[in-house]
Structures are given as C-alpha cells and as structure tokens.
Scaffold this motif. Structure first.
Motif, PDB file in Angstrom:
ATOM      1  N   THR A 377       0.834  -1.192   0.000  1.00 23.45           N
ATOM      2  CA  THR A 377       0.000   0.000   0.000  1.00 23.45           C
ATOM      3  C   THR A 377       0.873   1.247   0.000  1.00 23.45           C
ATOM      4  OG1 THR A 377      -1.640   1.287   1.265  1.00 23.45           O
ATOM      5  CG2 THR A 377      -0.220  -0.186   2.516  1.00 23.45           C
ATOM      6  N   HIS A 380      -0.601   4.048   3.415  1.00 21.34           N
ATOM      7  CA  HIS A 380      -1.118   3.688   4.739  1.00 21.34           C
ATOM      8  C   HIS A 380      -0.048   3.630   5.813  1.00 21.34           C
ATOM      9  CE1 HIS A 380      -4.422   2.354   7.204  1.00 21.34           C
ATOM     10  NE2 HIS A 380      -3.766   1.288   7.605  1.00 21.34           N
ATOM     11  N   TRP A 411      -4.517   2.560  -0.094  1.00 24.17           N
ATOM     12  CA  TRP A 411      -4.995   1.646   0.944  1.00 24.17           C
ATOM     13  C   TRP A 411      -6.392   1.100   0.686  1.00 24.17           C
ATOM     14  CZ3 TRP A 411      -3.853  -1.620   4.551  1.00 24.17           C
ATOM     15  CH2 TRP A 411      -4.793  -1.970   5.517  1.00 24.17           C
ATOM     16  N   ARG A 415      -6.582  -2.823   0.317  1.00 20.07           N
ATOM     17  CA  ARG A 415      -7.221  -3.659   1.337  1.00 20.07           C
ATOM     18  C   ARG A 415      -8.379  -4.469   0.753  1.00 20.07           C
ATOM     19  NH1 ARG A 415      -7.286  -7.093   5.305  1.00 20.07           N
ATOM     20  NH2 ARG A 415      -8.693  -6.646   7.021  1.00 20.07           N
TER      21      ARG A 415
END
Length: 534
Positions: A377, A380, A411, A415
């Motif tokens: 990422t 983040h 992010w 995710r």
C-alpha cells in the motif's frame, strides 16, 4: 537547551513519565487554541469502505484512534500499560473458575453525548450488532468467543463465552466493543460516513472534501464519566499526504504535534537536537510488518516457495537500510517484548542463505526462477514502504531463485483487493488490538481472521489457541503460544519482517507528549495540554 530524544521505559506497568523543561516558542494566545495533531493516516469513504468509522467495520489503527476518543468501552488499558481496568464499567470480572462467564456493572450516571442514559441494554445491543453484521473487515472475530450477552437490570451485563478466554477483558477495551447509541446505529447494517455517537471523552465533527476527512475536531464531552481525565477542551487532528508535508507543518507551527508515520530522516534529524523548539519522544512499540500469502494462489501454494523466501530475506539489511534505528528484525509474529515470544523463524532458517533456499526448492521440485509480484500500500504506512519493497525485491532477485516485481496501490483499493484474494503476496502492518501474544496470532490464524487467509491449521485453531486462552497467567500460556509460532515458521502463511519503535514529535509548549501513544500505538489525546515554556 540542546534537544534530546526522550526514551521511555519498555516494561509495561513501569511506564514512568519523563518530564522535560524546554526553552523555545510559546505563550501569547496559543494557550487558548485547540491543540493540532498531524497524522499521515487517511480517512475516506468509498464503495468498498463506506463506513470507516463504524465500530462494526473499522479495523485499522487510524480509524480506531478516532473511535477511542469518542466511543466508551467497558474496559480500558491504564495509562502506563498492564491489565485492563474498568472504564464505562465500575467493576468487571470473571465469575467462574473456567474463564467462561464475565460480568460487568456500569458506572452510575453514564450518558451519551446527547444526554441520553447509557444502559446495559445499549451494551448488549452494541455487541450483538457487531456479531450480527459480521463485516468483511474481520473485526467481529475479536468477539468470536462470545456466545450470548445477558442483561440484569439497567446496569449489569453478563457475557457467556463459548470457550474459555482469559484475554476477553482486553477485547472489551477495544473499539469493536464500543458502546453505540442504538437510535444512531442500525442493528443489521453499517452506518456510513464519518459521524460517531458515543459516550467517550470527546465528540467528533469531521470536516470533509471529496469523501475524505480534512480535519477531525474533537471537543471535550462534558457528560463523560470514566477512567480518563481530558486535559484539554479541543483537539484538531489533521491528515497529511505524507511525512514531509506533516513535518513542514510542524516546523511552520501549523500543527503542535505529529505522530505516525514519521520518516526515518525526520527521526534522525530531530534526534540530533537540530531544532530546540521541538521535542522528540521515543516510546516502546508493538507495531510489526510482514508479508502475507494467499496460499490458494498457484505461485505460492507450494510451501517450499514460501519457505525459500523466508530463507532468503535478510531482515537485518532491510531494517538498517530502510528504517535505521526505527525498527528491529523480527523472527516471529509475536513481538520480542511480549510474553511467549520465540524467534521461531531464526531457529528454523538461521542466517539468510541462497544455497539453503535452492535446496528447499530443488527438493520440492519447484522450477526456478519463481515469478511473483509483491503488492504493497502506497499511503497507509508512510512513504518508506516503497523503499522497503524495493529492498525485498532486490534481495529475492539477487538469489536467482525468484523473478520479482512490486506493485503499489492506495490503501482502500489495496485492502479490498487483498480481502478478495487478488494478491498472491502482499505486505501489511499490524498494530495490536491489545498487548498480548494472542492478538498477534489469532487475528491471522483463527477462523474469520483479519487477512481472510485460506490457510487453515486445525492444531492451531482447535487446540493451541483455545489452550492458550484458558490461562489467566499468560506465562503459563507460553508453551501453546510458542508451538503456534513454530508451526507458522514451518508453514509460512505469513512472513514476519520487523518490529517498529514509535515516535512523537511536538512543539515544546505541549505537555503530556510522553503519554500521547501507548505501547499499542493508541492515541490518548486526553493526555495533551498546552503549557508555558520555561
């Protein structure tokens, strides 16, 4: 005076504050202003993540730090660490010898910020709601030992657990167990957006633009009754795109304090005492970083591939090259400072060795080079994440056994794709929900885990995790915890990389900086105040 870094003790329960008298800017009308805190955490609503501040969904350090200021929990961690203590409750405890029945009695006079009374029914509603929604984020897994929640009158709540769980008081101190207003939070669906209605030390008003928070304003909640004593009336939390922008704002006096994530260069500069108006505080940290594996993905389905990666990666070079003194090599999911830690990966693999890795792959009949992509990422964990993955790529490719590319994503996208199983290998960090070895194992290895890992080990899930949770004395749980670490080192569903230290930098008229973060990287904004410099 020449600024020096303050290093706070690492022993939980012996966390003694270090007070510093400093020269520098201060005074004037600054004392009446809100304290402004900078962070590189971002808070945004998207199609994939429409409810970033709903405790039934939120499961990242940044969102939890907003929830901890505004939602009250039955228990909380004390100022200097240690065993949980009552917060919304006046008393809590196991009422049986098997750690399966836990009862709490609420404080008198608890109220939501709007003035409505907080009752046992609200606590039951909040817990039942999390378990009923069971959001894709995996946060409900923290409460997976709860069978039923019972109320007796308006003050008493009784938790009947499916299995013994000595860590349950810690879980009741996390935001997933936050007490929410039943009229504001639907029972069977998430609450979208950035509003929070609770009974914690502060209320929150979020200023937004294009679906993202530009400023989070915390105002002292005068109806709050609990363990904490806010030392300020207002805090403004400002997200920044990166550590450089955040640091520039601190230098310019636009923010009073900055937290995660500072860059190694900033930490080195501030440690040198180059700026006498800014103090840097180092505190013990339990943050870890690791690689996760989708063990169903063809490229890493074979255990030997994962083991070979574990044999090649040089954690010492990684940490010294990228993070300097801000991180230490980690050879287990359990940080070195927690009871039950063992250096299982070092015990199994020893020093990095291309020859040993080649032997592992040859024995399993794996054709080399193994082609794979490491995903990370971009926004983040700070700007150094890309550099970290460049080093990992270099190490793996230098062995001649792997042909590695790296790919970054923001992010929210990262995710969602990780949970959907779109990545074979990916990098993540973990800021613990509570400081116990169980919280570095169960969230990755138990049913309904945080990573949605397809990896299943029945000995871990059915025997070892339950065994460890039976022991209120966590030292006695060490045998089970160490066996889990040994299995992980052999199967490598995750590959631990490093354990971080944590830092806070603040202008020298800000007091309470040494308490701004606890060992689990939880913000404690109620500790901050504006003082007068000497």
């Amino acid at each position: 005076m020449n600024r020096k870094t303050l290093v706070l003790p690492a022993v939980l329960g012996l966390f003694t504050p270090v007070l510093v008298a400093c020269g520098g800017a201060g005074g004037g009308d600054r004392a009446s202003h809100a304290i402004t805190v900078g962070t590189t955490d971002s808070f945004a609503t998207t199609k994939e993540s429409p409810a970033p501040l709903d405790p039934a969904y939120a499961y990242d350090a940044g969102s939890w730090n907003l929830l901890r200021q505004t939602l009250q929990t039955l228990m909380t961690l004390p100022r200097g660490g240690g065993e949980p203590v009552p917060e919304a409750a006046e008393e809590c405890g196991f009422t049986d010898t098997g750690n399966e029945r836990y009862a709490c009695t609420l404080r008198d006079g608890l109220k939501f910020a709007g003035g409505e009374a907080v009752t046992a029914t609200d606590v039951k509603y909040s817990i039942d709601r999390v378990l009923g929604i069971k959001a894709a984020s995996g946060v409900a897994s923290l409460l997976n030992t709860v069978d039923t929640v019972e109320t007796q009158g308006y003050k008493k709540v009784i938790f009947h657990l499916k299995t013994p769980d000595a860590t349950f008081p810690f879980k009741l101190a996390t935001p997933v167990a936050g007490i929410v207003h039943p009229e504001k939070y639907p029972r069977d669906r998430l609450r979208n957006g950035f509003e929070i209605d609770g009974s914690g030390p502060y209320t929150l008003k979020a200023e937004t633009a294009n679906g993202a928070v530009t400023k989070a304003v915390f105002t002292k909640n005068d109806t709050y009754k609990g363990q904490h004593t806010p030392k300020n009336s207002k805090i403004e939390l400002r997200p920044f795109a990166d550590a450089a922008a955040m640091g520039a704002a601190l230098d310019a006096g636009e923010v009073d304090l900055m937290t995660r994530t500072m860059s190694p260069e900033q930490i080195k500069k501030l440690s040198s005492g180059a700026d006498e108006d800014i103090k840097l505080v180092e505190t013990p940290g339990l943050e870890i970083r690791y690689l996760g594996f989708n063990t169903n993905a063809p490229v890493v389905r074979e255990k030997a591939v994962r083991q070979a990666m574990a044999q090649v990666v040089d954690r010492g070079e990684l940490t010294s090259t990228v993070y300097g003194e801000g991180a230490d090599p980690l050879y287990s999911l359990v940080p070195a400072t927690l009871t039950g830690h063992s250096s299982a990966f070092f015990n199994k693999y020893g020093a990095p060795s291309t020859e040993k890795a080649r032997g592992i792959l040859r024995k399993a009949g794996v054709t080399t080079p193994v082609k794979l992509t490491l995903h990370y990422t971009t926004d983040h964990y700070g700007s150094t994440t890309e550099k970290e993955f460049e080093v990992l790529k270099k190490q793996l490719n230098a062995s001649g056994l792997f042909e590695v590319d790296i790919k970054g994503a923001e992010w929210v996208e990262f995710r969602a794709d990780e949970l959907d199983g779109k990545y074979a290998v990916y990098g993540l960090g973990w800021f613990p929900d509570f400081p116990d070895a169980d919280n570095f194992l169960a969230p990755f290895l138990d049913k309904g885990n945080f990573l949605a890992l397809p990896y299943v080990n029945s000995a871990i899930r059915d025997d070892l995790i339950p065994q460890s949770r039976r022991e209120a004395d966590r030292l006695r749980a060490s045998d089970s915890i160490e066996e889990i670490q040994n299995i992980v080192a052999d199967d490598v569903p995750v590959l631990p990389l490093w354990q971080g230290r944590q830092y806070v930098a603040a202008r020298d008229d800000i007091q309470g900086v040494e308490w701004a973060l606890d060992s689990s990287s939880n913000l404690q904004l109620w500790e901050l105040s504006r003082g007068v410099s000497d």
